[in-house]
Scaffold this motif. Structure first.
Motif, PDB file in Angstrom:
ATOM      1  N   TYR C  32     -66.149  -6.932  -3.494  1.00 35.19           N
ATOM      2  CA  TYR C  32     -66.527  -8.319  -3.256  1.00 35.19           C
ATOM      3  C   TYR C  32     -67.992  -8.510  -3.594  1.00 35.19           C
ATOM      4  O   TYR C  32     -68.816  -7.644  -3.306  1.00 35.19           O
ATOM      5  N   ASN C  33     -68.306  -9.664  -4.133  1.00 32.97           N
ATOM      6  CA  ASN C  33     -69.707 -10.025  -4.382  1.00 32.97           C
ATOM      7  C   ASN C  33     -70.457  -8.960  -5.152  1.00 32.97           C
ATOM      8  O   ASN C  33     -71.655  -8.823  -5.027  1.00 32.97           O
ATOM      9  N   SER C  34     -69.746  -8.177  -5.877  1.00 32.62           N
ATOM     10  CA  SER C  34     -70.237  -7.022  -6.611  1.00 32.62           C
ATOM     11  C   SER C  34     -71.066  -6.040  -5.787  1.00 32.62           C
ATOM     12  O   SER C  34     -71.790  -5.225  -6.338  1.00 32.62           O
ATOM     13  N   GLY C  56     -51.733  -1.919   8.898  1.00 30.59           N
ATOM     14  CA  GLY C  56     -53.100  -1.446   9.008  1.00 30.59           C
ATOM     15  C   GLY C  56     -53.898  -2.317   9.939  1.00 30.59           C
ATOM     16  O   GLY C  56     -53.523  -3.445  10.238  1.00 30.59           O
ATOM     17  N   ALA C  57     -55.007  -1.746  10.376  1.00 31.50           N
ATOM     18  CA  ALA C  57     -55.844  -2.439  11.351  1.00 31.50           C
ATOM     19  C   ALA C  57     -56.540  -3.630  10.716  1.00 31.50           C
ATOM     20  O   ALA C  57     -56.445  -3.845   9.515  1.00 31.50           O
ATOM     21  N   ASN C  58     -57.266  -4.361  11.526  1.00 32.98           N
ATOM     22  CA  ASN C  58     -58.070  -5.454  10.994  1.00 32.98           C
ATOM     23  C   ASN C  58     -59.079  -4.915  10.015  1.00 32.98           C
ATOM     24  O   ASN C  58     -59.744  -3.930  10.274  1.00 32.98           O
ATOM     25  N   ALA C  60     -58.612  -3.574   7.219  1.00 27.23           N
ATOM     26  CA  ALA C  60     -58.238  -2.399   6.446  1.00 27.23           C
ATOM     27  C   ALA C  60     -58.141  -2.767   4.971  1.00 27.23           C
ATOM     28  O   ALA C  60     -58.324  -1.921   4.105  1.00 27.23           O
ATOM     29  N   GLY C  61     -57.849  -4.014   4.700  1.00 25.30           N
ATOM     30  CA  GLY C  61     -57.767  -4.439   3.306  1.00 25.30           C
ATOM     31  C   GLY C  61     -56.394  -4.921   2.895  1.00 25.30           C
ATOM     32  O   GLY C  61     -56.081  -4.989   1.717  1.00 25.30           O
ATOM     33  N   LYS C  62     -55.586  -5.271   3.868  1.00 20.60           N
ATOM     34  CA  LYS C  62     -54.244  -5.736   3.533  1.00 20.60           C
ATOM     35  C   LYS C  62     -54.293  -7.042   2.747  1.00 20.60           C
ATOM     36  O   LYS C  62     -53.706  -7.168   1.673  1.00 20.60           O
ATOM     37  N   SER C  63     -55.024  -7.996   3.313  1.00 23.47           N
ATOM     38  CA  SER C  63     -55.084  -9.286   2.627  1.00 23.47           C
ATOM     39  C   SER C  63     -55.706  -9.120   1.256  1.00 23.47           C
ATOM     40  O   SER C  63     -55.286  -9.759   0.291  1.00 23.47           O
ATOM     41  N   THR C  64     -56.695  -8.274   1.191  1.00 20.88           N
ATOM     42  CA  THR C  64     -57.351  -8.057  -0.090  1.00 20.88           C
ATOM     43  C   THR C  64     -56.368  -7.512  -1.114  1.00 20.88           C
ATOM     44  O   THR C  64     -56.348  -7.938  -2.271  1.00 20.88           O
ATOM     45  N   THR C  65     -55.533  -6.588  -0.675  1.00 19.17           N
ATOM     46  CA  THR C  65     -54.538  -6.039  -1.593  1.00 19.17           C
ATOM     47  C   THR C  65     -53.618  -7.141  -2.104  1.00 19.17           C
ATOM     48  O   THR C  65     -53.360  -7.253  -3.306  1.00 19.17           O
ATOM     49  N   MET C 109     -50.515 -17.293   1.973  1.00 23.79           N
ATOM     50  CA  MET C 109     -51.816 -16.794   2.388  1.00 23.79           C
ATOM     51  C   MET C 109     -51.960 -16.725   3.891  1.00 23.79           C
ATOM     52  O   MET C 109     -51.361 -17.499   4.634  1.00 23.79           O
ATOM     53  N   GLU C 110     -52.801 -15.816   4.285  1.00 24.58           N
ATOM     54  CA  GLU C 110     -53.141 -15.659   5.692  1.00 24.58           C
ATOM     55  C   GLU C 110     -53.879 -16.912   6.156  1.00 24.58           C
ATOM     56  O   GLU C 110     -54.629 -17.512   5.395  1.00 24.58           O
ATOM     57  N   GLY C 111     -53.644 -17.312   7.359  1.00 26.32           N
ATOM     58  CA  GLY C 111     -54.393 -18.444   7.901  1.00 26.32           C
ATOM     59  C   GLY C 111     -53.899 -19.788   7.411  1.00 26.32           C
ATOM     60  O   GLY C 111     -54.660 -20.721   7.264  1.00 26.32           O
ATOM     61  N   GLU C 220     -48.526  -7.100   7.759  1.00 20.10           N
ATOM     62  CA  GLU C 220     -48.138  -7.544   9.092  1.00 20.10           C
ATOM     63  C   GLU C 220     -48.850  -6.724  10.156  1.00 20.10           C
ATOM     64  O   GLU C 220     -49.046  -5.523  10.021  1.00 20.10           O
ATOM     65  N   GLN C 221     -49.234  -7.409  11.191  1.00 18.66           N
ATOM     66  CA  GLN C 221     -49.795  -6.709  12.347  1.00 18.66           C
ATOM     67  C   GLN C 221     -48.688  -6.382  13.342  1.00 18.66           C
ATOM     68  O   GLN C 221     -48.795  -5.436  14.108  1.00 18.66           O
ATOM     69  N   ASN C 222     -47.682  -7.198  13.303  1.00 16.13           N
ATOM     70  CA  ASN C 222     -46.574  -6.974  14.225  1.00 16.13           C
ATOM     71  C   ASN C 222     -45.721  -5.828  13.677  1.00 16.13           C
ATOM     72  O   ASN C 222     -44.654  -6.016  13.116  1.00 16.13           O
TER      73      ASN C 222
HETATM   74  N1  LIG Z   1     -65.031 -12.765   0.636  1.00 20.06           N
HETATM   75  C1  LIG Z   1     -65.414 -11.585   1.148  1.00 20.06           C
HETATM   76  N2  LIG Z   1     -66.682 -11.178   0.956  1.00 20.06           N
HETATM   77  C2  LIG Z   1     -67.090  -9.995   1.460  1.00 20.06           C
HETATM   78  N3  LIG Z   1     -66.307  -9.160   2.156  1.00 20.06           N
HETATM   79  C3  LIG Z   1     -65.027  -9.504   2.389  1.00 20.06           C
HETATM   80  C4  LIG Z   1     -64.525 -10.742   1.895  1.00 20.06           C
HETATM   81  N4  LIG Z   1     -63.255 -10.849   2.268  1.00 20.06           N
HETATM   82  C5  LIG Z   1     -62.974  -9.730   2.956  1.00 20.06           C
HETATM   83  N5  LIG Z   1     -64.037  -8.902   3.036  1.00 20.06           N
HETATM   84  C6  LIG Z   1     -64.096  -7.600   3.676  1.00 20.06           C
HETATM   85  O1  LIG Z   1     -63.054  -6.851   3.180  1.00 20.06           O
HETATM   86  C7  LIG Z   1     -62.483  -6.031   4.186  1.00 20.06           C
HETATM   87  C8  LIG Z   1     -60.977  -6.144   4.140  1.00 20.06           C
HETATM   88  O2  LIG Z   1     -60.594  -7.462   4.496  1.00 20.06           O
HETATM   89  P1  LIG Z   1     -59.087  -7.962   4.506  1.00 20.06           P
HETATM   90  O3  LIG Z   1     -59.158  -9.414   4.791  1.00 20.06           O
HETATM   91  O4  LIG Z   1     -58.420  -7.529   3.283  1.00 20.06           O
HETATM   92  O5  LIG Z   1     -58.515  -7.176   5.756  1.00 20.06           O
HETATM   93  P2  LIG Z   1     -57.094  -7.270   6.421  1.00 20.06           P
HETATM   94  O6  LIG Z   1     -56.531  -5.908   6.381  1.00 20.06           O
HETATM   95  O7  LIG Z   1     -56.302  -8.341   5.840  1.00 20.06           O
HETATM   96  O8  LIG Z   1     -57.490  -7.584   7.920  1.00 20.06           O
HETATM   97  P3  LIG Z   1     -56.821  -8.623   8.959  1.00 20.06           P
HETATM   98  O9  LIG Z   1     -55.710  -7.916   9.581  1.00 20.06           O
HETATM   99  O10 LIG Z   1     -57.902  -8.872   9.930  1.00 20.06           O
HETATM  100  O11 LIG Z   1     -56.433  -9.811   8.205  1.00 20.06           O
HETATM  101  C9  LIG Z   1     -63.081  -6.459   5.479  1.00 20.06           C
HETATM  102  O12 LIG Z   1     -63.987  -5.467   5.903  1.00 20.06           O
HETATM  103  C10 LIG Z   1     -63.863  -7.713   5.153  1.00 20.06           C
HETATM  104  O13 LIG Z   1     -65.079  -7.698   5.858  1.00 20.06           O
END
Ligand SMILES: Nc1ncnc2c1ncn2[C@@H]1O[C@H](COP(=O)(O)OP(=O)(O)OP(=O)(O)O)[C@@H](O)[C@H]1O
Ligand SMILES: Nc1ncnc2c1ncn2[C@@H]1O[C@H](COP(=O)(O)OP(=O)(O)OP(=O)(O)O)[C@@H](O)[C@H]1O
Ligand SMILES: [Mg+2]
Ligand SMILES: [Mg+2]
Lengths: 414, 309, 285, 373, 266
Positions: C32-34, C56-58, C60-65, C109-111, C220-222
């Motif tokens: 992110y943000n390079s 995975g926990a909060n 962890a990067g699920k949404s990012t994936t 999307m989440e949220g 999923e968290q559940n």
């Molecule tokens: N736009 C962003 N800019 C910088 N860092 C980000 C951005 N979005 C997410 N992150 C970081 O990337 C990491 C992974 O975030 P992500 O949202 O993928 O987690 P997640 O597994 O989906 O968590 P959750 O269960 O809370 O949704 C987190 O540490 C977060 O701080």
């Protein structure tokens, strides 16, 4: 270096560009002419640089600061072609010792050279213009006594520029007993419907127009739309050029405007220009060659360079400093013969500055747009000094106290 | 009777002038409604469209084409210019700024404004170019009832008619078509819109194109009124109060806002101006807008601002 | 559709590598943000017709994936700097999000992310934006979605911005269904939903999967629910996959039980019993 | 390598709450201040490039400082408190004209008794002028309690156009000068008349340094947090006990106070003589650009933004000339338009949060250096 | 439909009582004729299906929505209408269903913002930031650092909250509410989107807040496990109407609740 540096504050872009471009072209072409034909002024080559102000005061000040020190002797003089920039520079030039040539615009009271040693409001001020306009109206009506009870309205650009004539017109109204009404138009003046509806209902006998840029043509169009006779609309000399009438097309026919002594058209100097500048492809001008504002640019440059020439008589044929040019202005005497020699015969009456009088002339004529071209319709009027001189005196004195300036005693100067 | 005649005249001309502002305001509404971007460049787009139109028209007439053919070609040419602009804006500015907040996008349209203003004048010149597409004289109505009649400018009436047609068309487009719905979705949430498969690039191109064409229409009317020149860009400032009163998101609101602003400012100038000094039109329109906003923070027809927690 | 390029991974591991994978993510890295490195080499596979859970926990990067897959990352100033993403054996990481939707892969999307100013029904209709199979078919699917979520039907003419959190969640899921996707990336579908609705949503997932052959990748968290419905699961920690396996084996894993299912010593712990800020034991990554 | 915070331990919260918790930053700031307060006057005294003539001071540094101050003012309102305003020009104008009135003597005939204030010295004039601006700021801030976002922005234009008009129309403000243009009285500070460019520069610098520090203190204190909370989520802020009335109006007041000071300096120190057009809508936009490009919610950003928006066009304007490329001024100024526009867009694409964010990302990278992340 | 109040589970006076409160938006009845009370020191859960009016109930309690009917009595004072910041003044703090942090600020600043009401120095002192103003700032920083330690979020102090993952955001939000030192803490789905482990942590925090500070807590949550384990009493809403009120066990076996909400018995 044997070079005289002269800056040129111009606006070739932005809202006032249509009027700024021909003027700037005239200014530049005359200098080029001198360089091409005469090799400069008495052998001193003119070097000039344009700086774009966009008619904005702060840009103008920046340009001034940038250019004032250029060249071997600094800037010879400045001509900002903007009342706002003129006001800002008026305070700065005494410190930098550079004269300000504001031909036909700027502070009307700067005619008083004792208080404004550095300002040269050459050829005419707005008060001159206002006075001459009323004189012409009186003539059309058949005498000053006919003015009594008439209604004259002023449609003006709501800025210091547009407000300048009000003082003189009010003085005239008191004297000649006409009803005077001032109607402001907000910058830049693209919307004037309500003003002209008011005029339609009020039915004044004459409307004076103190506009600039798009405001002029819009006024003329609105006048046409409300059926106000164009013959009864009289513009100041900044409202009497081609860009002011062409957008309104045939609706402009009959519209009148003051001339800053000159009109459009080719005179002796134009032949020289065609020979030495245009034909060599060095002209800035295009279709605006010999138009009103182009010609005014020529005159503006000519007065400036003649002032330099005058200064050289005293200080020698080398680049002049601003201070020396100021002396040159103050002692400039453009006689009819000299004007003819320069090729400006028919464009300008004799002009002579002095310590008290930094205006040098106070005559103007009237022209009318016949739908295709400007036609001169009157002889020269001379502004009535019995009205204007007290105004100048009063306002200059006020400025002097405000700025804690002690006026020069002109009787003591040579 | 004279007084009433005057009142009527000021009112009518005000209403019509207002509708002409609406023509410019419509362009703002379009882009805002469809992408949530406050498009500062709308005034510059009117200038560009006008210059492209008038310069190509002059060129064609000079080449000896009959006037009607020249007009058709010039309109087409101007439309193409607007399409190219739309494409470039999308490709080089908005595209890379997907998902940024409103202020950033607003700022980027200011960059676009500079580029269009500079580019348009560089390509087509910065002088004033007369344009004559509509009659610019006036009718005098009811001369029997009022001395001198009620003055109505023909060009204003033309402008009003055109605006009405545009509004009806655009309103239908937004409410009834699939693309219209997608446009509104984009305005709400870029990311979500992307996630359901709406191509922001395409949408933005379309909406800037439409806004460009609306600008072209505005340019024909205003160009005839003012001559095509830089000052046309100042119309944007006259269109803003129209926009707020109507609401940023409402196409019909642009017209109603125009009517209110036009009538309000002209009446104020005519009846209030003489007492407090004249030249009050500009701020009066804005103060009027402010008053309307105090009553309805989203403008008369704007979408309700959703406040939930 | 080319099924020619079958995954070559066959036989490398004992784990049931599906022979025909619809989506495969190969060792991607996301920044992110390079400057902020979030995913440090994530690989996963979703077989055609499969349901795969991403746990995975909060943070962890699920949404990012998921966003990396659906290409929504760029809009958040994130970038996939390494690795490949294949959908139906074509590389997709350079496609635009809408192209991906057109090809049948859509993300919820989440949220929530409903269009606040549009009504619920208009929201649902935007889901059908990419469809070209005619109005009638779309209307049929609209009825179908209303069938799944009667609550939405009740509120069909309300602006989405004014509906409750759960209603918005249903709206978001329903909207995705409207595009008739082959594959749905579901990000926390159960968040904020009442237990009954959660149950229903997962039933819907199962239904779609079985009847319509839609594949799912669920973040999923559940965990409990997710592992009940998914066939395969990946566990993500700190931007890395630390464990994967079929759902059954995961839910029998002691660590998973402890950390993700809240079961220790064979019974569900009460939330009152939580120790004071246990230092977490983590898998070695 | 050299930019690290490791090893710098804070033993008190006060130390941890400094403006620059990292030592290297602090050193850099002191160096900068030294250059500004001592270095530049020295360079100027010895006419060392680029201070060979007054251009650098008069046309670049002085307006840069003053507009930075204005940008700080607007940044408090827009960047910190989230209230978008397009009326900055008006608040600067109020500062300028009120200071002018106080500087030249106020006389209001109230019928029964006349209010007469003799001409005040410069400093009180400027501060009182700014105070007037703050009062009007509060007045025009009241609609912000109901109107939000872009709607508010356009509503602030009402202030802009209204005051444009007032200062043109109400002759009292211009001491009944026939043209309506006024010129500044002497810059007399405790008997010392500020005149030379370097003195003017130092005067501006002192004002800017003081106000920047005060502003920084405010934004990192309680009120600053209230502003930011209101900006980020006004409803939640209210639910936490932050009074929107107080937060918003205080932001309007402080911001217009600072803009009032900037306006007075702009008129008195930079222009010398001015007309309302000097504070037109263009000025408002210019300052808004500075704030957005510099970075909303950053004092440093205000300076960077001012530098970019003010100085860039000036430099671009001179590039062709310096290179000796013969292009007409018209083309140059149009090119400047295009290039400035393009740079704005480019910058926003690279970093939508402006220079300030670019700066902090840069620092972050520096801290991680030589590792990319 | 009014379920009989169970025997007093927690000793304590009534801190807040809701009496026959109704709220509707246009045609939508979000809450109709609901009455219940919250006693000092207890953890009171509010559950119900989506759209039942739970969040609206919290919004009513802290003054964001103004009910058309009904009376709310807080600390013995009846009131019909009040501004949100008055509620905050009175000691009601809350967290939000859709995280409502101040996105542009760091975690530390967010929590510091929670102290606003406790800070007294005026703008002038803050501007100078010397003497009493600095002392005040430091003093509150101490309190905030305590909260940060308590919630174990030291590492992210200086991170802008918009970059935090969801779970941590929720924790910061709790911190911000705690910084207000409230008497009544309203938590709207504090554990949505968390995994078990994090829920356990969060539960721990809630219990600790309740134990240590004696803060009364109203909790909305969809995870029945959490609700059953943590709460003293539960009120169940459906379609804006109260359908049950009682101890967790009573509620769990209530048929109306099972039908409307749980689906299956838990
Ligand atoms: N736009 C962003 N800019 C910088 N860092 C980000 C951005 N979005 C997410 N992150 C970081 O990337 C990491 C992974 O975030 P992500 O949202 O993928 O987690 P997640 O597994 O989906 O968590 P959750 O269960 O809370 O949704 C987190 O540490 C977060 O701080
Ligand atoms: N401001 C509003 N305007 C219109 N309708 C509203 C508003 N606020 C809430 N509602 C409606 O009131 C009902 C109750 O909403 P509320 O948010 O209280 O539900 P909830 O019980 O919190 O549900 P969830 O568990 O899904 O969050 C919903 O149907 C919602 O759409
Ligand atoms: Mg997530
Ligand atoms: Mg809720």
């Amino acid at each position: 270096q044997n070079e005289q540096f002269i800056p040129a504050l111009v606006y070739r872009t932005g809202p006032y560009a249509p009027n700024g471009i021909p003027f700037a072209n005239g200014v530049a072409d005359y200098w080029t002419l001198l360089n091409e034909r005469d090799g400069g002024i008495n052998g001193v080559k003119i070097v000039f640089e344009e700086c774009e102000t966009g008619y904005a005061t702060d840009k103008g000040v920046e340009c001034y600061e940038r250019l004032k020190g250029k060249g071997p002797t600094g800037a010879a003089y400045f001509s900002p072609l903007s009342t706002g920039i003129t006001f800002a520079l008026t305070d700065k030039v005494p410190g930098d010792k550079i004269p300000l040539l504001t031909m036909g615009y700027g502070r009307s009271e700067s005619r008083n050279g004792a208080v404004f040693p550095w300002n040269f409001i050459a050829v005419g001020s707005y008060w001159t213009a206002a006075d001459v306009a009323i004189q012409h109206i009186a003539k059309e009506l058949g005498g000053f006594d006919k003015l009594k009870g008439k209604k004259i309205s002023l449609v003006y650009h709501d800025s210091p520029y547009g407000k300048e004539p009000i003082a003189a017109l009010e003085a005239r109204a008191k004297l000649n007993g006409f009803d005077f009404k001032a109607i402001p138009v907000t910058h830049p003046g693209v919307e004037q419907k309500s003003q002209w509806l008011a005029i339609r209902q009020d039915r004044p006998d004459y409307v004076l127009l103190w506009g600039w840029g798009v405001m002029n043509s819009t006024s003329i169009k609105e006048a046409a739309a409300v059926g106000f006779p164009r013959e009864k609309v009289i513009g100041v000399w900044w409202s009497g050029a081609e860009p002011d009438v062409t957008p309104a097309g045939e609706q402009s026919a009959g519209y009148k405007a003051l001339m800053l002594q000159h009109g459009p058209g080719k005179f002796a100097v134009h032949a020289d220009l065609e020979k030495n500048v245009v034909s060599k492809g060095k002209a800035a001008a295009k279709e605006d060659f010999a138009q009103v504002l182009y010609n005014r640019g020529l005159i503006n440059s000519m007065i400036g360079t003649e002032a330099i020439r005058t200064a050289m008589k005293k200080y020698g044929n080398k680049p002049m400093t601003g201070e020396q040019v100021r002396w040159g202005f103050e002692n400039l005497n453009l006689t009819a013969a000299r004007i003819k020699e320069l090729g400006f015969e028919g464009m300008l009456q004799p002009l002579r500055f002095s310590c008290e009088d930094h205006q040098g002339a106070d005559v103007a004529r009237m022209q009318q747009w016949d739908g295709k071209a400007w036609k001169t319709i009157s002889d020269y009027y001379k502004a009535d000094d019995s009205i204007l001189a007290p105004l100048v005196k009063e306002n200059a004195a006020k400025y002097a106290t405000e700025k804690k300036i002690t006026a020069r005693d002109c009787s003591k100067e040579s | 009777m004279i007084a009433f005649g005057q009142f009527l005249e000021v009112l009518v001309s005000g209403l019509l002038a207002g509708v002409l502002y609406s023509l410019v305001a419509l362009g703002f509404v379009l882009i805002f409604k469809a992408s949530g971007v406050f498009n500062f460049a709308q005034g510059a787009m009117v200038l560009l469209a006008g210059l492209a139109l008038v310069r190509s028209l002059d060129f064609m007439v000079a080449k000896g084409l009959p006037f009607w053919a020249a007009i058709v070609i010039a309109l087409l040419f101007a439309a193409v210019v607007m399409a190219i602009t739309a494409w470039m804006v999308e490709r080089f500015v908005l595209g890379p700024l997907i998902n940024q907040d409103g202020l950033t996008l607003f700022m980027s349209t200011i960059g676009v404004t500079f580029m269009i203003e500079g580019g348009a004048q560089m390509l087509f010149g910065s002088d004033v170019y007369p344009l004559r597409l509509f009659p610019s004289d006036a009718w005098f109505l009811f001369e029997g009832s009022f001395p001198g009649g009620i003055l109505v400018s023909k060009i204003d009436v033309w402008g009003g008619l055109i605006a009405a047609v545009l509004v009806v068309g655009l309103a239908l487009f937004f409410q009834k078509t699939k693309t219209g719905r997608a446009l509104r979705a984009v305005a709400d949430d870029h990311a979500a819109a992307q996630s359901v498969g709406i191509s922001l690039n395409w949408i933005w191109f379309i909406v800037w194109l439409v806004a460009g064409l609306v600008a072209l229409v505005a340019a024909t009317v205003w160009g005839t009124k003012l001559g095509v020149q830089f000052s046309i860009t100042f119309l944007a400032l006259k269109a803003l109060p129209v926009l707020i009163i109507g609401g940023f998101t409402s196409v019909p609101g642009a017209i109603v806002g125009g009517l209110i602003v036009g009538a309000g400012e002209k009446l104020a100038e005519a009846y209030l101006g003489p007492f407090i000094g004249g030249g009050i039109e500009y701020w009066f329109a804005y103060v009027l807008a402010l008053v309307v906003l105090m009553a309805r923070p989203q403008g008369l027809f704007g979408e309700r601002i959703i406040e939930r927690i | 559709m080319s099924s020619a390029a079958a995954p070559l991974a066959s036989g490398i591991s004992e784990k049931a590598v599906p022979e025909k994978s619809l989506l495969s993510v190969n060792n991607i890295e996301v920044i992110y943000n390079s400057v902020i490195l979030v995913l440090k080499g994530v690989s996963l596979d979703v077989p055609a017709g499969g349901i795969v859970a991403l746990l995975g926990a909060n943070g962890a990067g699920k949404s990012t994936t998921l966003k990396a897959i659906s290409n929504l990352l760029r809009a958040e100033r994130g970038d996939v700097t390494k690795g490949k993403i294949l959908f139906e054996s074509n590389e997709v990481q350079n496609l635009s999000p809408n192209e991906l939707v057109r090809r049948g892969c859509i993300q919820v999307m989440e949220g929530r992310h409903c269009f606040g100013h549009l009504t619920i029904e208009e929201n649902l209709m935007t889901g059908a934006f990419t469809r070209t199979d005619g109005k009638a078919a779309v209307m049929r699917d609209l009825d179908l979605v209303y069938g799944y979520f009667p609550k939405l039907k009740q509120r069909r003419n309300s602006q989405a911005g004014y509906t409750s959190g759960g209603e918005q969640q249903m709206c978001a899921v329903g909207r995705a269904l409207m595009s008739r996707p082959k594959m749905i990336l579901l990000d926390e579908p159960s968040m904020g939903l009442a237990p009954q609705i959660v149950e229903e949503i997962f039933e819907i997932v199962k239904h779609l999967n079985e009847k319509e052959q839609v594949s799912f990748l669920l973040a999923e968290q559940n965990t409990n629910m997710a592992l009940r419905y998914a066939r395969y699961g990946y566990i993500l920690e700190n931007g890395r996959v630390v464990m994967d396996g079929d759902a059954k084996s995961l839910s029998e894993n002691e660590d998973v039980k402890e950390f993700y299912l809240g079961i220790s010593d064979g019974r569900r712990k009460s939330f009152r019993e939580g120790k004071h800020y246990r230092r977490r034991k983590r898998w070695l990554a | 390598m050299f930019y690290r915070e490791t090893g710098q331990f804070k033993t008190s919260y006060a130390a941890d709450m400094q403006i620059f918790p990292i030592r290297q930053d602090r050193i850099a700031l002191w160096v900068l201040l030294a250059v500004a307060f001592i270095g530049i006057p020295l360079l100027n005294a010895f006419h060392i490039w680029p201070f060979g003539n007054e251009y650098m001071l008069r046309a670049i540094l002085i307006p840069f400082l003053i507009l930075s101050l204005a940008a700080i003012g607007l940044n408090i309102l827009t960047g910190y408190c989230g209230q978008l305003s397009l009326g900055s020009g008006a608040f600067m104008a109020i500062g300028a004209y009120s200071a002018y009135k106080f500087g030249t003597g106020v006389h209001i005939p109230f019928g029964l008794f006349d209010l007469s204030i003799p001409p005040l010295p410069m400093l009180p004039s400027i501060l009182l002028g700014a105070l007037m601006s703050a009062v009007v700021g509060i007045l025009f801030g009241i609609p912000s309690l109901r109107i939000k976002g872009l709607y508010l922005a356009v509503a602030t234009l009402a202030a802009q156009f209204f005051f444009d008009w007032v200062f043109i129309r109400v002759k009292w403000f211009t001491n009944y000068n026939s043209s309506g243009s006024v010129s500044a009285p002497d810059l007399n500070f405790f008997g010392f008349v500020v005149n030379a460019p370097i003195e003017r520069y130092l005067l501006c610098l002192i004002f800017v340094a003081i106000f920047a520090l005060l502003a920084k203190n405010l934004v990192r204190g309680n009120i600053g947090r209230q502003w930011m909370a209101t900006r980020d989520m006004d409803i939640a802020a209210e639910l936490m006990g932050i009074r929107p009335l107080y937060a918003k109006l205080s932001a309007f007041a402080i911001s217009s106070f600072i803009m009032g000071v900037a306006g007075a300096l702009w008129a008195f120190v930079y222009l010398g003589a001015w007309e309302p057009l000097a504070f037109s809508i263009d000025r408002s936009f210019q300052i808004l650009f500075m704030v957005i490009i510099g970075g909303l919610g950053s004092i440093l950003g205000s300076f960077l933004g001012a530098a970019f928006i003010l100085v860039l066009p000036i430099l671009l304007d001179q590039v062709p000339h310096a290179l000796g490329v013969p292009i007409s001024v018209e083309t140059v100024s149009l090119l400047v338009f295009i290039v400035t526009g393009a740079l704005i867009c480019w910058l926003l694409i690279v970093e939508p949060r402006g220079f300030a964010r670019l700066w902090s990302t840069g620092k972050e990278k520096l801290r991680l250096w030589p590792y990319p992340y | 439909m009014r379920a009989p109040d169970g025997p007093p589970v927690t000793a304590g006076d009534v801190l807040l009582s809701i009496d026959n409160v109704s709220l509707s938006f246009g045609g939508v009845k979000a809450v109709s004729g609901v009455s219940f009370d919250i006693r000092k020191g207890e953890i009171r859960a509010i559950i119900g299906p989506n759209g039942a009016g739970k969040t609206s109930m919290l919004n009513i309690i802290n003054g964001f929505y103004h009910p058309q009917e009904g009376v709310i009595t807080f600390k013995g004072e009846a009131r019909a209408r009040m501004r949100p910041h008055d509620a905050a003044d009175g000691g009601i703090a809350r967290t939000f269903q859709n995280v409502a942090l101040f996105r542009g600020m760091t975690a530390l600043d967010n929590i510091m913002a929670g102290r606003t009401l406790k800070m007294r120095r005026n703008m002038f002192w803050q501007m100078l930031r010397i003497g009493p103003a600095l002392a005040e700032e430091v003093e509150h920083r101490h309190r905030v650092e305590e909260i940060i330690d308590f919630l174990k979020i030291q590492e992210i102090r200086r991170t802008p909250v918009s970059r935090l993952p969801y779970g941590l955001q929720k924790r910061v939000e709790l911190g911000r509410a705690l910084a207000m030192e409230p008497e009544l803490l309203l938590l709207d789905e504090p554990m949505a989107g968390m995994n078990i482990e994090e829920k356990e942590d969060m539960s721990r925090f809630i219990l600790d807040v309740n134990d240590h500070y004696g803060t009364t807590i109203a909790l909305i949550e969809h995870d029945m496990g959490v609700v059953m384990d943590l709460s003293d009493r539960v009120v169940v809403l459906d379609h804006g109407i109260k359908i049950a009120d009682g101890t967790p066990n009573e509620v769990k076996s209530n048929q109306a609740v099972i039908d409307a909400y749980l689906g299956v018995a838990h």
